[in-house]
Design a protein around this motif. Structure first.
Motif, PDB file in Angstrom:
ATOM      1  N   ALA A  12       0.876  -1.274  -0.037  1.00 11.32           N
ATOM      2  CA  ALA A  12      -0.022  -0.023   0.132  1.00 11.32           C
ATOM      3  C   ALA A  12       0.873   1.096   0.115  1.00 11.32           C
ATOM      4  CB  ALA A  12      -1.088  -0.100   1.311  1.00 11.32           C
ATOM      5  N   ALA A  15       2.170   1.645  -3.632  1.00 16.69           N
ATOM      6  CA  ALA A  15       1.244   2.232  -4.386  1.00 16.69           C
ATOM      7  C   ALA A  15       0.714   3.606  -4.215  1.00 16.69           C
ATOM      8  CB  ALA A  15      -0.317   1.341  -4.146  1.00 16.69           C
ATOM      9  N   LEU A  16       0.849   4.044  -2.846  1.00 12.21           N
ATOM     10  CA  LEU A  16       0.540   5.508  -2.636  1.00 12.21           C
ATOM     11  C   LEU A  16       1.477   6.432  -2.921  1.00 12.21           C
ATOM     12  CD1 LEU A  16      -1.232   7.434  -0.965  1.00 12.21           C
ATOM     13  CD2 LEU A  16       0.162   6.963   1.224  1.00 12.21           C
ATOM     14  N   LYS A  19       0.919   7.007  -6.582  1.00 13.14           N
ATOM     15  CA  LYS A  19      -0.331   7.587  -7.092  1.00 13.14           C
ATOM     16  C   LYS A  19       0.028   8.906  -6.666  1.00 13.14           C
ATOM     17  CE  LYS A  19      -4.004   5.404  -6.511  1.00 13.14           C
ATOM     18  NZ  LYS A  19      -5.233   5.394  -7.665  1.00 13.14           N
ATOM     19  N   SER A  32       1.070  -4.197  -5.184  1.00 14.90           N
ATOM     20  CA  SER A  32       0.957  -2.666  -5.297  1.00 14.90           C
ATOM     21  C   SER A  32       0.483  -2.281  -6.568  1.00 14.90           C
ATOM     22  CB  SER A  32       2.404  -2.136  -4.903  1.00 14.90           C
ATOM     23  OG  SER A  32       3.335  -2.623  -6.052  1.00 14.90           O
ATOM     24  N   MET A  35      -3.399  -2.552  -6.392  1.00 15.54           N
ATOM     25  CA  MET A  35      -3.730  -1.544  -5.397  1.00 15.54           C
ATOM     26  C   MET A  35      -3.685  -0.112  -6.201  1.00 15.54           C
ATOM     27  SD  MET A  35      -1.930  -2.352  -1.901  1.00 15.54           S
ATOM     28  CE  MET A  35      -2.644  -3.598  -0.817  1.00 15.54           C
ATOM     29  N   TYR A  36      -2.802   0.267  -6.739  1.00 19.88           N
ATOM     30  CA  TYR A  36      -2.297   1.574  -7.537  1.00 19.88           C
ATOM     31  C   TYR A  36      -3.661   1.849  -8.849  1.00 19.88           C
ATOM     32  CZ  TYR A  36      -0.942   5.071 -10.673  1.00 19.88           C
ATOM     33  OH  TYR A  36      -0.798   6.294 -11.427  1.00 19.88           O
ATOM     34  N   MET A  39      -7.430   1.130  -6.050  1.00 17.15           N
ATOM     35  CA  MET A  39      -7.786   1.797  -4.705  1.00 17.15           C
ATOM     36  C   MET A  39      -7.784   3.360  -4.784  1.00 17.15           C
ATOM     37  SD  MET A  39      -6.076  -0.852  -2.124  1.00 17.15           S
ATOM     38  CE  MET A  39      -7.076  -0.526  -0.635  1.00 17.15           C
ATOM     39  N   GLU A  41      -6.762   7.226  -3.226  1.00 16.65           N
ATOM     40  CA  GLU A  41      -5.518   7.535  -2.367  1.00 16.65           C
ATOM     41  C   GLU A  41      -5.770   7.537  -0.925  1.00 16.65           C
ATOM     42  OE1 GLU A  41      -2.655  11.265  -1.857  1.00 16.65           O
ATOM     43  OE2 GLU A  41      -3.561  11.148  -3.448  1.00 16.65           O
ATOM     44  N   LEU A  44      -5.338   3.875   0.417  1.00 14.19           N
ATOM     45  CA  LEU A  44      -4.158   3.637   0.557  1.00 14.19           C
ATOM     46  C   LEU A  44      -3.559   4.049   1.629  1.00 14.19           C
ATOM     47  CD1 LEU A  44      -3.051   3.845  -3.279  1.00 14.19           C
ATOM     48  CD2 LEU A  44      -3.513   1.756  -1.950  1.00 14.19           C
TER      49      LEU A  44
END
Length: 63
Positions: A12, A15-16, A19, A32, A35-36, A39, A41, A44
Motif C-alpha cells: 500500500a 502504491a500510495l 499515486k 502494489s 492497489m495503485y 484503490m 488515495e 491507500l
C-alpha cells in the motif's frame, strides 16, 4: 481499514507513493500494481499508515 500484514502495508505504501507521483508506476510489482489501479488515495493512506509492530509478515491463509 488497517492492513492485515506487513506485506500488505508495504504494498500500500508503494502504491500510495506512485499515486502521489513520488515513484514511477513501472517500479510497482505484484499487489502494489493492483492497489495503485483500483484503490483511491484515501484508502491507500489508511492501509499504509497502519502500525507494523504486531502485524505478521504475511497473512496466514485459512482453508
Amino acid at each position: 481499514m488497517p492492513a492485515k500484514s506487513k506485506a500488505q502495508q508495504q504494498a500500500a505504501g508503494a502504491a500510495l507513493s506512485a499515486k502521489r507521483g513520488e515513484t514511477k508506476t513501472n517500479a510497482l510489482l505484484g499487489a502494489s500494481t493492483e492497489m495503485y489501479e483500483t484503490m483511491p488515495e484515501k484508502e491507500l493512506e489508511a492501509l499504509a499508515s497502519t502500525d507494523r509492530g504486531d502485524l505478521p509478515e504475511k497473512k496466514l491463509q485459512q482453508d
